[in-house]
Enzyme design. Structure first.
Site, PDB file in Angstrom:
ATOM      1  N   MET A  28      -2.184  -0.805   4.385  1.00 59.63           N
ATOM      2  CA  MET A  28      -1.248  -1.722   3.869  1.00 59.63           C
ATOM      3  C   MET A  28       0.388  -1.739   5.338  1.00 59.63           C
ATOM      4  O   MET A  28       1.665  -2.437   4.102  1.00 59.63           O
ATOM      5  CB  MET A  28      -0.723  -0.267   3.259  1.00 59.63           C
ATOM      6  CG  MET A  28      -0.257   0.736   4.347  1.00 59.63           C
ATOM      7  SD  MET A  28       1.889   1.206   4.861  1.00 59.63           S
ATOM      8  CE  MET A  28       3.275   1.468   4.340  1.00 59.63           C
ATOM      9  N   TYR A  29      -0.836  -1.959   6.010  1.00 61.09           N
ATOM     10  CA  TYR A  29       0.602  -2.373   7.828  1.00 61.09           C
ATOM     11  C   TYR A  29       0.564  -3.712   7.013  1.00 61.09           C
ATOM     12  O   TYR A  29      -0.292  -4.464   7.200  1.00 61.09           O
ATOM     13  CB  TYR A  29       0.162  -2.229   8.649  1.00 61.09           C
ATOM     14  CG  TYR A  29       0.249  -0.895   8.886  1.00 61.09           C
ATOM     15  CD1 TYR A  29       0.915   0.432   8.414  1.00 61.09           C
ATOM     16  CD2 TYR A  29      -0.505  -0.006  10.158  1.00 61.09           C
ATOM     17  CE1 TYR A  29       1.080   1.476   8.398  1.00 61.09           C
ATOM     18  CE2 TYR A  29      -0.352   1.412  10.835  1.00 61.09           C
ATOM     19  CZ  TYR A  29       0.527   1.878   9.733  1.00 61.09           C
ATOM     20  OH  TYR A  29       0.508   3.458  10.610  1.00 61.09           O
ATOM     21  N   SER A  30       1.891  -4.417   6.971  1.00 60.11           N
ATOM     22  CA  SER A  30       1.689  -5.827   6.614  1.00 60.11           C
ATOM     23  C   SER A  30       1.418  -6.522   5.545  1.00 60.11           C
ATOM     24  O   SER A  30       0.854  -7.664   5.412  1.00 60.11           O
ATOM     25  CB  SER A  30       1.720  -7.509   7.892  1.00 60.11           C
ATOM     26  OG  SER A  30       3.193  -6.691   8.327  1.00 60.11           O
ATOM     27  N   LEU A  31       1.093  -5.264   4.436  1.00 60.11           N
ATOM     28  CA  LEU A  31       0.170  -5.585   3.344  1.00 60.11           C
ATOM     29  C   LEU A  31      -1.181  -6.294   4.238  1.00 60.11           C
ATOM     30  O   LEU A  31      -1.600  -7.320   3.013  1.00 60.11           O
ATOM     31  CB  LEU A  31       0.761  -6.503   2.990  1.00 60.11           C
ATOM     32  CG  LEU A  31       2.186  -5.717   1.897  1.00 60.11           C
ATOM     33  CD1 LEU A  31       3.482  -6.212   0.796  1.00 60.11           C
ATOM     34  CD2 LEU A  31       1.784  -4.683   1.088  1.00 60.11           C
TER      35      LEU A  31
END
Length: 326
Positions: free
Chosen positions: A58-61
């Site tokens: 989910m980090y920066s999608l």
């Protein structure tokens, strides 16, 4: 660099882990560095002997995983680095795009591996506890991920100790792969993990890799009592404002700054040194947006704190409500 085993495993990891939430897409968060800006930090970490890298889908999608994968492919041998990623938070608002169902876990590991350009991750972690999925479903799916060769080990992140104990017991009961690590919220101004989670991890041989060791920059001494601070992160990180900023938090930060001045080091180094002194802690996960922060973090390994120092740092602490489980 210092290295130690992750929990009771034979896996050796650097005592500083580089977290890559800071690198990816500024469109996701204004304080995130672009790939061009972020790649030099990964190279510097490798030069300093850091072999442990933490990211999440989910980090920066997904952009953080992509950046890390490309950088390590260019800069390191795969067998010489330990790569950890996570699953739980939704990647979009469609059904089955988050949580810890069998469907999402099996889909998510394949998507993470594609983004990382890797055949496997060393450590696959559940980013949070999922109250909406039976733990048996989650644990069997994670076991199957390991047996398929897509992950070497599995880990967990912030939850209540009773939830983690139940998951460990259930895995043992069924002969499924056991968690080897706990990525929990732990720092000088949030020490609630000392009540139950840390004793549980020590008793069960679980490696502890704390997130937010500097309280999202708070312990670096750059937060204002009125809220926010001078950096982009401080000005835009509402999550930190919700978790910290009690009067006693500033008292702890002041103690850290005072000791740092006496020792001729930075407040961040004192805060990290304190965490590295805690029994059971394997490797704090640090984020770096300035190159000097990486060098300082590694130098903190050489700082020894006396019993008097430890008491002075912890004395002003007051209990907090549970923070970081959601």
């Amino acid at each position: 660099m210092q290295y130690m085993k992750l929990g009771r495993t034979g896996l050796s990891v650097s005592r500083i882990c580089l977290g890559t939430m800071t690198y990816g897409s500024p469109q996701w968060r204004p304080w995130v560095l672009s790939e061009e800006q972020g790649r030099p930090f990964i190279q510097r970490a490798l030069d300093l002997g850091i072999n442990f890298f933490d990211t999440a889908n989910m980090y920066s999608l997904g952009a953080s995983e992509e950046l890390l994968g490309r950088a390590l492919k260019d800069m390191a041998r795969r067998s010489e680095v330990v790569v950890a990623t996570k699953v739980f938070f939704p990647m979009n608002d469609k059904p089955n795009q988050g949580g810890l169902s069998r469907k999402h876990i099996l889909d998510a590991i394949d998507a993470s591996l594609r983004r990382l350009q890797m055949d496997y991750v060393d450590l696959y972690q559940i980013h949070r506890f999922d109250p909406n999925t039976p733990i048996e479903e989650t644990l069997e799916a994670l076991h199957d991920v390991v047996k398929a060769g897509k992950a070497r080990y599995i880990g967990a992140s912030s939850m209540y100790a009773w939830q983690f104990a139940r998951m460990l017991y259930t895995a043992d009961l069924h002969g499924w792969t056991r968690f080897v690590s706990m990525q929990d919220h732990y720092n000088l101004i949030y020490r609630e993990e000392e009540r139950e989670m840390l004793p549980l991890c020590r008793a069960e041989g679980i490696g502890v890799v704390p997130w937010s060791p500097l309280a999202r920059g708070f312990l670096a001494g750059n937060r204002a009592r009125s809220g926010g601070g001078e950096t982009t992160r401080a000005k835009t990180d509402g999550y930190a404002t919700d978790m910290y900023y009690q009067p006693e938090d500033f008292t702890v930060a002041d103690r850290v700054a005072e000791l740092a001045q006496q020792r001729g080091v930075s407040p961040a180094q004192i805060a990290l040194a304190w965490l590295l002194h805690q029994p059971g802690v394997t490797a704090p996960i640090i984020g770096a947006s300035k190159m000097a922060q990486l060098d300082e973090a590694v130098a903190a390994l050489d700082i020894t704190l006396s019993a008097e120092d430890m008491t002075r740092l912890t004395e002003p602490y007051v209990p907090h409500r549970v923070l970081g489980h959601s």
